[in-house]
Design a protein around this motif. Structure first.
Motif, short mmCIF file in Angstrom:
data_model
loop_
_atom_site.label_atom_id
_atom_site.label_comp_id
_atom_site.label_asym_id
_atom_site.label_seq_id
_atom_site.Cartn_x
_atom_site.Cartn_y
_atom_site.Cartn_z
N LYS A 97 0.83 -1.20 0.00
CA LYS A 97 0.00 0.00 0.00
C LYS A 97 0.86 1.24 0.00
O LYS A 97 1.95 1.26 0.56
CB LYS A 97 -0.93 0.01 1.22
CG LYS A 97 -1.91 -1.15 1.26
CD LYS A 97 -2.75 -1.09 2.53
CE LYS A 97 -3.78 -2.22 2.55
NZ LYS A 97 -3.14 -3.55 2.60
N VAL A 98 0.34 2.31 -0.60
CA VAL A 98 0.99 3.62 -0.63
C VAL A 98 0.08 4.59 0.11
O VAL A 98 -1.12 4.67 -0.17
CB VAL A 98 1.21 4.11 -2.07
CG1 VAL A 98 1.85 5.49 -2.07
CG2 VAL A 98 2.06 3.11 -2.86
N PHE A 99 0.66 5.32 1.06
CA PHE A 99 -0.10 6.28 1.86
C PHE A 99 0.45 7.68 1.59
O PHE A 99 1.66 7.89 1.63
CB PHE A 99 0.02 5.96 3.35
CG PHE A 99 -0.45 4.59 3.73
CD1 PHE A 99 -1.76 4.37 4.13
CD2 PHE A 99 0.42 3.50 3.69
CE1 PHE A 99 -2.20 3.10 4.49
CE2 PHE A 99 -0.01 2.22 4.04
CZ PHE A 99 -1.31 2.02 4.44
N ILE A 100 -0.45 8.64 1.35
CA ILE A 100 -0.01 10.01 1.11
C ILE A 100 -1.11 10.98 1.49
O ILE A 100 -2.30 10.71 1.30
CB ILE A 100 0.41 10.21 -0.36
CG1 ILE A 100 1.02 11.60 -0.56
CG2 ILE A 100 -0.77 9.99 -1.31
CD1 ILE A 100 1.74 11.79 -1.87
N GLY A 101 -0.69 12.14 2.03
CA GLY A 101 -1.64 13.17 2.42
C GLY A 101 -1.85 14.20 1.33
O GLY A 101 -0.95 14.49 0.54
N THR A 102 -3.03 14.78 1.30
CA THR A 102 -3.37 15.83 0.34
C THR A 102 -4.57 16.60 0.88
O THR A 102 -4.93 16.45 2.05
CB THR A 102 -3.65 15.22 -1.05
OG1 THR A 102 -3.88 16.25 -2.00
CG2 THR A 102 -4.85 14.29 -1.03
N ASN A 103 -5.18 17.45 0.03
CA ASN A 103 -6.41 18.12 0.44
C ASN A 103 -7.59 17.55 -0.34
O ASN A 103 -7.45 16.55 -1.07
CB ASN A 103 -6.29 19.64 0.30
CG ASN A 103 -6.11 20.10 -1.15
OD1 ASN A 103 -6.33 19.35 -2.10
ND2 ASN A 103 -5.72 21.36 -1.32
N ASN A 104 -8.75 18.19 -0.23
CA ASN A 104 -9.97 17.61 -0.79
C ASN A 104 -10.44 18.31 -2.06
O ASN A 104 -11.63 18.32 -2.38
CB ASN A 104 -11.09 17.65 0.27
CG ASN A 104 -12.25 16.74 -0.06
OD1 ASN A 104 -12.05 15.60 -0.50
ND2 ASN A 104 -13.47 17.21 0.14
N GLU A 105 -9.52 18.91 -2.82
CA GLU A 105 -9.91 19.58 -4.05
C GLU A 105 -10.31 18.58 -5.14
O GLU A 105 -10.84 18.97 -6.17
CB GLU A 105 -8.77 20.46 -4.54
CG GLU A 105 -8.59 21.72 -3.72
CD GLU A 105 -9.80 22.63 -3.77
OE1 GLU A 105 -10.16 23.08 -4.87
OE2 GLU A 105 -10.39 22.90 -2.71
N ASN A 106 -10.04 17.32 -4.93
CA ASN A 106 -10.49 16.25 -5.83
C ASN A 106 -11.27 15.25 -4.99
O ASN A 106 -10.78 14.18 -4.67
CB ASN A 106 -9.29 15.59 -6.50
CG ASN A 106 -9.68 14.43 -7.41
OD1 ASN A 106 -10.72 14.47 -8.06
ND2 ASN A 106 -8.87 13.38 -7.43
N PRO A 107 -12.52 15.58 -4.60
CA PRO A 107 -13.27 14.73 -3.67
C PRO A 107 -13.44 13.31 -4.19
O PRO A 107 -13.84 13.09 -5.34
CB PRO A 107 -14.63 15.43 -3.56
CG PRO A 107 -14.35 16.85 -3.94
CD PRO A 107 -13.29 16.77 -5.00
N ARG A 108 -13.12 12.35 -3.36
CA ARG A 108 -13.29 10.93 -3.72
C ARG A 108 -14.63 10.40 -3.23
O ARG A 108 -15.03 9.30 -3.60
CB ARG A 108 -12.16 10.11 -3.09
CG ARG A 108 -10.74 10.60 -3.43
CD ARG A 108 -10.26 10.02 -4.73
NE ARG A 108 -8.88 10.43 -5.03
CZ ARG A 108 -7.97 9.62 -5.56
NH1 ARG A 108 -8.29 8.37 -5.82
NH2 ARG A 108 -6.77 10.06 -5.85
N ASP A 109 -15.27 11.16 -2.37
CA ASP A 109 -16.56 10.74 -1.82
C ASP A 109 -17.48 11.95 -1.85
O ASP A 109 -17.17 12.99 -1.23
CB ASP A 109 -16.38 10.24 -0.38
CG ASP A 109 -17.66 9.68 0.23
OD1 ASP A 109 -18.76 10.06 -0.22
OD2 ASP A 109 -17.56 8.88 1.18
N PRO A 110 -18.61 11.89 -2.55
CA PRO A 110 -19.51 13.05 -2.68
C PRO A 110 -20.06 13.54 -1.35
O PRO A 110 -20.57 14.67 -1.26
CB PRO A 110 -20.62 12.54 -3.60
CG PRO A 110 -20.54 11.05 -3.55
CD PRO A 110 -19.11 10.73 -3.32
N GLN A 111 -19.98 12.72 -0.30
CA GLN A 111 -20.44 13.17 1.02
C GLN A 111 -19.57 14.30 1.56
O GLN A 111 -20.02 15.10 2.37
CB GLN A 111 -20.35 12.01 2.03
CG GLN A 111 -21.33 10.88 1.86
CD GLN A 111 -21.18 9.89 3.01
OE1 GLN A 111 -21.93 9.93 3.97
NE2 GLN A 111 -20.18 9.01 2.90
#
Length: 556
Positions: A97-111
């Motif tokens: 697995k690869v783990f990385i932090g970012t922000n939510n400008e590309n939402p992966r969940d519409p919630q």
């Protein structure tokens, strides 16, 4: 001569040793994860023993009307994953697995819409999303949790657990499998956590994170993070060592919580506070504290190294000591700070400390130089690197303060007490302010370090002799990585550069990734991971990996 191409996990190091004992040469490295900031080295040296790494890349072009990279247009690219719009922390790779932090400008969940901090867990083979942690913003706003920065911490993976500091100034422990294997406790209210207090709960599914425990440093310790919390934690035995991010408020003259610790240790299984530092750094914090700890065994005992927000580098005994920290007094002249003695409290006690700001950065013509003046003192934001009983660290400030003078020091880690002078082996004042961690090549003995002004410096790690300087022509936030006789480094203009790790400077290649590179490259299992603000690239030597799809032995 026999040449063997192998793909072995780091757990197979015994087999590797046996092969080396037979005199076999391995041009392509055995596979090794990069599970934390600094890889597998608690000393945090940004070095990898990997071999067979490429020096040429083509990051490709986006598909028309999309931010998705067309892999057919790339060269030596395994996969590319879309991130948000800002990414500062590094990728870590463990257990497929690869783990990385970012922000939510590309939402992966519409919630989850709007400003959030995100930890992505991706499949190492494909880059596909496995699960994500959504971290809501602090209600206090940008004074503690700056807009759109995202998750700044590089995670630390041990077994089936992921440890990191969130943008809410929490230390959290997660299940590497996310919710796919159920909701493990003791923390069970992920549905409330991901939306924030007092809001309608979210729907939790298999692509959501599974929190095991959380420790809120603002609630539990009263710390006041300045703008951001970003420590990449260190695990040694059963303890998690963490910088608390305690700092000034928005006025830049007031420290709201001078009595709060700057450095703590938690139980990795439960998140219980086990110890705090006895250095009394709080009253002397220049601005904020954004460093990460390192560790090394000195004279048979583990020490934890920490760069203070007061411009002092500290070594703490890794073992907590009961009642050893009170009363607390500063190690340098400054505001006095006392607190009531607690016989039951445990502390991380100082072994040595070194003020790394030279006298000429503190005063000029008899007058003090005020922080954050370009010619004045700085805190330590870089991670101290432990190597061969020495400690290497550079000084710097918040990049928002701009450029200024810096200092790179090499300290004798075997000393005790105040080693500001007695422990200084060499220093280099040709460096500008830096938030970058050094990388040292064990083969050549060369040290590489970047500074915020955009210069990469090559020095002799033993003597501090400067061999060359390379101008990246843009600000540098990340650190250099040295591996396979090469230096990999990125800059704010989005340029990703490869140089030779030698006394004679040579630029092997330079490509632009289309967005700023604030992170540090890492290597895992023969793949180089580089995060720009918007994409995570998995670079590799496609020809070698095609040949090494299955283990083969070639005799010639």
């Amino acid at each position: 001569m026999k040449t063997m191409h192998l793909s072995l996990h780091s757990r197979g190091s015994g087999l590797l040793s046996g092969l080396l004992g037979l005199g076999l040469i391995l041009p392509v490295s055995y596979a090794e994860d990069w599970p934390s900031w600094g890889g597998n080295d608690p000393g945090r040296n940004m070095y990898s023993p990997a071999r067979g790494l490429p020096s040429q890349f083509d990051p490709g072009k986006a598909k028309p009307g999309s931010e998705e990279i067309d892999l057919k247009s790339t060269r030596n690219v395994k996969w590319v994953a879309k991130l948000g719009s800002q990414a500062y922390g590094n990728a870590v790779v463990a257990g497929g697995k690869v783990f990385i932090g970012t922000n939510n400008e590309n939402p992966r969940d519409p919630q989850h819409q709007g400003d959030r901090s995100i930890l992505l867990c991706l499949d190492e083979k494909t880059g596909e999303l496995l699960w994500q942690l959504v971290v809501p913003k602090l209600a206090s706003g940008k004074v503690n949790d700056w807009e759109n920065l995202g998750l700044l911490s590089s995670p630390c993976v041990e077994g089936n657990r992921v440890y990191l500091v969130t943008s809410r100034c929490e230390v959290v422990c997660l299940d590497t499998e996310g919710q796919a294997n159920g909701n493990d406790g003791p923390f069970l209210d992920e549905a409330q956590y991901v939306v924030g207090p007092g809001k309608p709960k979210a729907r939790i599914g298999p692509k959501d994170a599974d929190l095991i425990w959380r420790y809120d440093m603002m609630d539990e310790l009263g710390v006041f993070p300045h703008n951001a919390s970003n420590c990449s934690v260190l695990i040694l035995d059963d303890l998690v060592y963490v910088c608390t991010s305690n700092g000034q408020d928005w006025t830049h003259v007031n420290i709201p919580s001078p009595g709060s610790p700057s450095f703590i240790a938690l139980d990795k299984k439960t998140g219980k506070l086990m110890a705090e530092d006895n250095a009394g750094i709080g009253p002397r914090i220049f601005h904020g504290q954004w460093t990460s700890p390192s560790a090394g065994k000195v004279n048979g005992k583990w020490q934890i190294f920490f760069g203070g927000g007061d411009g002092v580098c500290y070594a703490f005994d890794a073992r907590p000591h009961k009642g050893a920290g009170a009363p607390i007094v500063p190690v340098l002249p400054g505001p006095q700070f006392q607190r009531e003695e607690d016989a039951d409290a445990a502390y991380l006690t100082k072994v040595w400390w070194a003020d790394v700001n030279p006298a000429e950065y503190k005063a000029k013509e008899g007058k003090p130089i005020k922080y954050p003046a370009a010619e004045g003192p700085s805190e330590i934001n870089a991670t101290p690197v432990f190597y061969k009983q020495r400690l290497y660290v550079a000084t710097g400030q918040d990049p928002e303060h701009g450029e200024g003078v810096g200092r790179l020091v090499c300290l004798d880690a075997t000393k005790t007490g105040d080693i500001s002078k007695s422990g200084l082996l060499w220093d280099f004042k040709g460096i500008h302010r830096s938030i970058s961690t050094v990388s040292i090549d064990p083969g050549s003995g060369l040290l590489f370090v970047g500074d915020f002004s955009g210069f990469v410096h090559c020095l002799d790690a033993e003597t501090g002799k400067l061999y060359w300087t390379h101008d990246m022509k843009a600000h540098m936030w990340g650190s250099t990585l040295v591996a396979d006789g090469k230096i990999y480094v990125g800059d704010e203009d989005g340029d990703f550069t490869v140089l030779t790790a030698s006394k004679d400077k040579k630029v092997l290649s330079e490509v632009n990734l289309g967005a700023p590179v604030y992170s540090t490259p890492v290597v895992a299992n023969g793949v180089i991971y580089v995060a720009s603000n918007t994409h995570l690239y998995a670079f590799y030597d496609a020809a070698i990996h095609a040949k090494d799809a299955v283990p083969t032995v070639e005799t010639q």
